[in-house]
Design a protein around this motif. Sequence first.
Motif, short mmCIF file in Angstrom:
data_model
loop_
_atom_site.label_atom_id
_atom_site.label_comp_id
_atom_site.label_asym_id
_atom_site.label_seq_id
_atom_site.Cartn_x
_atom_site.Cartn_y
_atom_site.Cartn_z
N THR A 2 -76.94 101.31 17.88
CA THR A 2 -76.10 100.37 17.21
C THR A 2 -74.94 99.85 18.20
O THR A 2 -74.66 100.61 19.21
CB THR A 2 -75.57 100.54 15.89
N ASP A 3 -74.34 98.82 18.07
CA ASP A 3 -73.03 98.71 18.67
C ASP A 3 -72.03 99.70 18.50
O ASP A 3 -71.25 100.14 19.45
CB ASP A 3 -72.12 97.14 18.45
N LEU A 6 -73.14 102.55 20.41
CA LEU A 6 -72.99 102.30 22.01
C LEU A 6 -71.49 102.54 22.36
O LEU A 6 -71.00 103.09 23.52
CB LEU A 6 -73.38 100.83 22.42
N ARG A 7 -70.54 102.01 21.37
CA ARG A 7 -68.98 102.15 21.72
C ARG A 7 -68.89 103.66 21.77
O ARG A 7 -67.86 103.99 22.68
CB ARG A 7 -68.49 101.34 20.60
N PHE A 10 -69.98 105.10 25.09
CA PHE A 10 -68.97 104.73 26.02
C PHE A 10 -67.50 105.34 25.99
O PHE A 10 -67.36 106.00 27.00
CB PHE A 10 -68.71 103.22 25.98
N THR A 122 -60.43 98.15 29.14
CA THR A 122 -61.26 97.31 28.48
C THR A 122 -62.60 97.87 28.22
O THR A 122 -63.26 98.58 28.90
CB THR A 122 -61.47 95.82 29.26
N ILE A 123 -63.11 97.57 26.88
CA ILE A 123 -64.39 98.06 26.68
C ILE A 123 -65.32 96.88 26.58
O ILE A 123 -65.09 96.01 26.21
CB ILE A 123 -64.40 98.52 25.30
N PRO A 124 -66.37 97.08 27.42
CA PRO A 124 -67.13 96.01 27.77
C PRO A 124 -68.31 95.42 26.58
O PRO A 124 -68.99 94.37 26.79
CB PRO A 124 -68.30 96.62 28.98
N PHE A 125 -68.03 95.79 25.46
CA PHE A 125 -68.77 95.40 24.16
C PHE A 125 -67.88 95.48 22.84
O PHE A 125 -67.00 96.13 22.95
CB PHE A 125 -70.19 95.90 23.96
#
Length: 125
Positions: A2-3, A6-7, A10, A122-125
């Motif tokens: 899930t997003d 992924l976060r 990251f 910055t976080i790319p998503f």
Amino acid sequence: MTDGGLRQAFLALRDEFLEICRGRIGVVERNWSEITSGLADENTAEALEFIKREAHTIAGSSGTYGYADMSKSARELEVICARLMDEKVGDMSVAQKDELEAAVTFLREESTRMFADPEIGTIPF
């Protein structure tokens, strides 16, 4: 994944990057200290090579993790070191040391900001 997953992955990788980056900044600082103390006079090229290599790595990885200002400062330091190495500088002039010092200081300031507040990246998503 899930997003949210992924976060989290990251952010875990970013934390790892920050720890590794602290060590790379330490290498830059030690070699800069050798240059300014005169200990590296006969090995200035070697000290510049260490700084250039670390700056190159910091520039690329900082950009990957969203730290554009850190990446820019590291790239600037890398370029200055490469130029000085191309000029085969043994004993640097005052102007050359001042230029290098300004770039090291810029890197130090950006790293201090980044380490103090990792969320500025910055976080790319």
